[in-house]
Write an enzyme that holds these catalytic residues in place. Structure first.
Site, PDB file in Angstrom:
ATOM      1  N   GLY A  37      63.481  43.190  15.160  1.00 16.02           N
ATOM      2  CA  GLY A  37      63.848  43.292  16.523  1.00 16.02           C
ATOM      3  C   GLY A  37      65.277  43.673  17.002  1.00 16.02           C
ATOM      4  O   GLY A  37      65.792  43.874  17.882  1.00 16.02           O
ATOM      5  N   LYS A 191      64.421  36.740  58.836  1.00 15.01           N
ATOM      6  CA  LYS A 191      63.658  36.419  57.910  1.00 15.01           C
ATOM      7  C   LYS A 191      63.664  34.927  57.255  1.00 15.01           C
ATOM      8  O   LYS A 191      65.049  34.441  57.128  1.00 15.01           O
ATOM      9  CB  LYS A 191      63.691  37.471  56.838  1.00 15.01           C
ATOM     10  CG  LYS A 191      62.682  37.214  55.661  1.00 15.01           C
ATOM     11  CD  LYS A 191      62.960  38.291  54.524  1.00 15.01           C
ATOM     12  CE  LYS A 191      64.030  38.068  53.677  1.00 15.01           C
ATOM     13  NZ  LYS A 191      64.179  39.185  52.650  1.00 15.01           N
TER      14      LYS A 191
END
Length: 295
Positions: A37, A191
């Site tokens: 990794g 909104k």
């Protein structure tokens, strides 16, 4: 000497487009991941004595951050005279206050990290709300370029009878600028957000739209919930399918399919590589880089 354009993986098309516009010389950065990794970065260009522009749009920023910082630090270790970040999309601007106890104020933390490793920043239309200017959080010179001329030109060419609609007060700055460049009227609604996907939009503030095609405009579309709610509301009122424009397209293909079904056009810049990108930001960035090089 021209600056050296070093694209992080996935940003090569933009670096090549900038080089074609004579804004620098394109190099390459290689990032190899080991089975455990960890990664290994290699700059495939001679940076010694060169001014370096690292090109990296910062959508999905977490996996990009370590390679980006390694590139900046390595360029400096190898003798770069200046290391600037060109990030068409700048992440971590929404969490600009601590909404709940114990939360990280990500906008400030991310700005501190980048300021510690770069000499300057160039970006396009960051999501500024409670932070009014990048200099409030960035400790390096930060240049904000505006994509409104690109969106305005697209509207003028493709929807000349448009009325631009912003879903909330945060969108007002972009909607008004795009409308000015397109030479068309605009309106901004209210909104209420109930979560990452659920919103209510008050349509009572819509002006008369007879003979006009609604064009929804925002800086960022990510979940698509706002635009889908607004498109559905407009269709219920008999206004037909609107066009939908964004500066930064962050939504996945599944959301894109729903937006395409709800709109007559779905268009964004290529600040983030995306299938709906129809407007190149390369000329905008190149013009700035060339101007800076002359000063």
């Amino acid at each position: 000497m021209k600056s050296l354009l070093l694209p992080m993986p996935g940003n090569e098309p933009l670096a090549d487009a900038l080089a074609a516009l004579d804004a620098g010389e394109a190099g390459r950065v290689c990032w190899r991941r080991f089975p455990d990794g960890e990664g290994l970065l290699r700059i495939e260009a001679d940076v010694g004595g060169r001014a370096v522009d690292i090109i990296c749009t910062l959508a999905d920023p977490d996996p990009k951050l370590v390679p980006l910082l390694f590139a900046a630090m390595t360029a400096r270790e190898l003798g770069a005279t200046r290391v600037r970040l060109v990030a068409p999309y700048l992440a971590y601007m929404r969490q600009d206050i601590r909404f709940q106890p114990g939360e990280a104020v990500s906008a400030r933390l991310f700005a501190r990290i980048l300021s510690d490793h770069f000499d300057a920043l160039v970006t396009i239309d960051p999501h500024l709300h409670r932070i009014h200017c990048l200099s409030e959080v960035y400790g390096i010179p930060a240049t904000v370029l505006g994509a409104a001329p690109l969106l305005g030109a697209w509207v003028a060419a493709h929807v000349p009878d448009a009325i631009l609609i912003g879903p909330d007060s945060e969108s007002a700055q972009w909607v008004s600028a795009v409308a000015a460049h397109a030479g068309v009227p605009h309106a901004v609604l209210e909104k209420t957000r109930h979560g990452d996907h659920a919103v209510d939009i008050a349509l009572e503030g819509l002006p008369p739209m007879a003979g006009r095609t609604p064009v929804l405009v925002d800086d960022i579309i990510s979940s698509g919930g706002t635009m889908l709610t607004l498109a559905a509301g407009l269709e219920r009122l008999g206004h037909g399918k609107p066009a939908c424009l964004a500066v930064h397209a962050l939504f996945p293909e599944a959301v894109a399919d729903r937006l395409r079904a709800a709109t007559c056009h779905l268009v964004a810049t290529d600040s983030v590589p995306h299938p709906c990108a129809r407007m190149s930001v390369a000329p905008l960035i190149a013009a700035h880089l060339k101007q800076e090089a002359q000063t």
